[in-house]
Design an enzyme around this catalytic site. Structure first.
Site, short mmCIF file in Angstrom:
data_model
loop_
_atom_site.label_atom_id
_atom_site.label_comp_id
_atom_site.label_asym_id
_atom_site.label_seq_id
_atom_site.Cartn_x
_atom_site.Cartn_y
_atom_site.Cartn_z
N CYS A 131 1.03 -1.38 -0.15
CA CYS A 131 0.02 -0.06 0.14
C CYS A 131 1.05 1.44 -0.08
O CYS A 131 0.32 2.32 -0.08
CB CYS A 131 -0.87 0.00 1.07
SG CYS A 131 -1.95 -1.38 1.17
N CYS A 453 0.42 2.68 6.53
CA CYS A 453 0.75 1.22 6.80
C CYS A 453 0.64 0.46 5.62
O CYS A 453 0.26 0.92 4.75
CB CYS A 453 -0.17 0.69 7.84
SG CYS A 453 -1.88 0.70 7.38
#
Length: 471
Positions: A131, A453
């Site tokens: 991500c 994250c």
């Protein structure tokens, strides 16, 4: 979760309640920090963000479904060039991030660049880091410029979940490869017989799961919420906040990075993200747990959704930008990457990256005017805020004597976030950095902190400093 076994639960619940209340009741008014120092370093080139753009982020399976990912990436490249007025020949390098690759365009940075009409002598490569893939694209570009290898680099990202690659089973793949080498009829019949097994025909679907733990991110997030005492109500409230702020930002015309997109054979241009759907607690409470049933707290309403979209930003050395008469938006300053246990601490990247990047930059939490954190799940955000408010977490995992402190929510994701705007895995990082720069200008701030994250237990943090003359 064993890593939290010694945490005082009562204290964590109090911190969560406080964090949840701050999230939902946050004011949209921010004030500039008092810090006036700059983070420029002697003998280090200043890297500036000139502009950032993106396609509208759409829920997968909707208006982009018949396209290919390089179509979206191409649009961001051509749109970025059009908006900045920079000649394509000025660009020294292109780097894009992506996660689930289209096999026909494995180096999608190169294919998109060629489709956008860039000269074929411009190098390009693709990176992947879950991500934070476009965060990695940005910092790769920073490195190329800081090292003097390039003066102008486009960094971007793209993700296309409407058409993910689905493979034959490994057994079938082996049969198909062996059949191409089979010379005799008997050998071919033997392979054909093997192919008659139903198990051979079972396809392999891409999964948002950890290879090391075999656990989906949603399951990990649900366990993280349990460990930190994050309630379903707090998660739904935070999700409501994200959707409300996103809707308000769209209505106010604040999301200027969005490029109108024309899908072939569709009459109207797509001009906004289609996942922004303000709701009520009553409606959200009706949804069933999505991962751990029946007792989980993560639902489709308080988690980010599968998204199609692309983003791109133009980075330059300060000298190059000024020589071309451009007006930079921000300096891209210190950044860090962190990693931790991918099982119990999969989504705690911001809790580790925030203090680390602040320490590296010599700043305090109070110096930051704008916070832009990736919202994978509402519970993930609240768990990170709770961790930052925990003395025990600071002592045990951060090597600090006392808690770092959580960002003030009147500075936090005020134009919506991944829960509402969408999360194309490879493209979110550029959205975060661009929004941080645009908010600094709009809100008259000096420093922004971007954090995210990512799968694998990794995370990223970056300091963005407003360019002095930007308005």
């Amino acid at each position: 979760m064993a890593f939290l076994s010694n945490f005082p639960k009562a204290a964590l619940q109090i911190q969560l309640k406080s964090a949840g209340a701050r999230c939902f009741n946050a004011s949209t008014t921010t004030q500039s920090s008092k810090s006036k120092k700059t983070l420029a370093k002697p003998n280090v080139r200043n890297v500036v963000l000139v502009e950032g753009v993106r396609t509208p982020f759409l829920m997968s399976g909707t208006d982009y479904k018949d396209l290919m990912p390089h179509n979206l990436a191409t649009k961001t490249l051509s749109g970025l060039i059009k908006r900045t007025g920079v000649d394509k020949d000025v660009i020294d390098y292109v780097v894009y991030g992506t996660v689930i690759q289209e096999v026909k365009t494995s180096n999608i940075a190169r294919e998109a660049m060629l489709s956008a009409g860039f000269k074929d002598t411009t190098p390009a490569h693709t990176v992947t880091q879950a991500c934070i893939s476009s965060n990695q694209a940005i910092t790769t570009a920073i490195g190329l410029i800081a090292a003097g290898q390039c003066e102008a680099v486009v960094a971007g990202g793209v993700e296309f979940m409407s058409d993910v690659p689905i493979r034959h089973s490994r057994k079938m793949r082996k049969i198909m490869l062996d059949s191409s080498k089979a010379k005799t009829t008997g050998k071919k019949l033997q392979l054909l017989w093997k192919a008659m097994s139903p198990a051979v025909w079972t396809p392999e679907l891409p999964a948002v799961a950890e290879f090391s733990t075999s656990e989906t991110m949603g399951h990990s997030a649900d366990r993280l919420c349990t460990a930190f005492g994050i309630t379903r109500l707090a998660q739904d409230e935070f999700a409501m906040r994200s959707h409300k702020f996103a809707a308000d930002a769209i209505q106010a015309g604040l999301l200027t990075d969005v490029l109108p997109y024309k899908v072939p054979k569709v009459a109207e241009y797509i001009t906004k993200d289609n996942g922004v759907r303000p709701s009520s607690l009553e409606q959200m409470s009706k949804l069933k747990p999505a991962f751990i049933k029946p007792f989980g707290t993560i639902t489709a309403a308080n988690a980010s959704f599968l998204t199609d979209g692309a983003s791109a930003c133009l980075l330059m050395s300060e000298e190059k930008a000024l020589s071309l008469g451009l007006k930079p938006k921000a300096y891209l300053r210190d950044f860090v990457y962190v990693s931790q246990d991918p099982k119990d601490q999969l989504l705690l990247g911001p809790a580790y990256a925030t203090p680390k990047v602040l320490d590296k930059a010599g700043l305090s939490l109070a110096d930051i005017d704008v916070f832009e954190y990736h919202e994978a799940f509402a519970g993930q955000i609240l768990a990170n805020l709770t961790a930052l408010e925990s003395d025990e977490f600071a002592k045990k995992f951060l090597g600090k004597s006392a808690k770092v402190g959580a960002p003030k929510m009147d500075k936090f994701n005020l134009w919506g976030g991944s829960l509402s705007l969408g999360h194309p895995f490879g493209a979110t990082g550029v959205r975060l950095v661009t929004t941080a720069a645009n908010r600094l200008i709009k809100e008259n701030g000096q420093y922004a902190l971007v954090a995210a994250c990512a799968a694998g237990g990794i995370g990223h943090g970056m300091i963005v400093e407003r360019y002095p003359s930007s308005k």
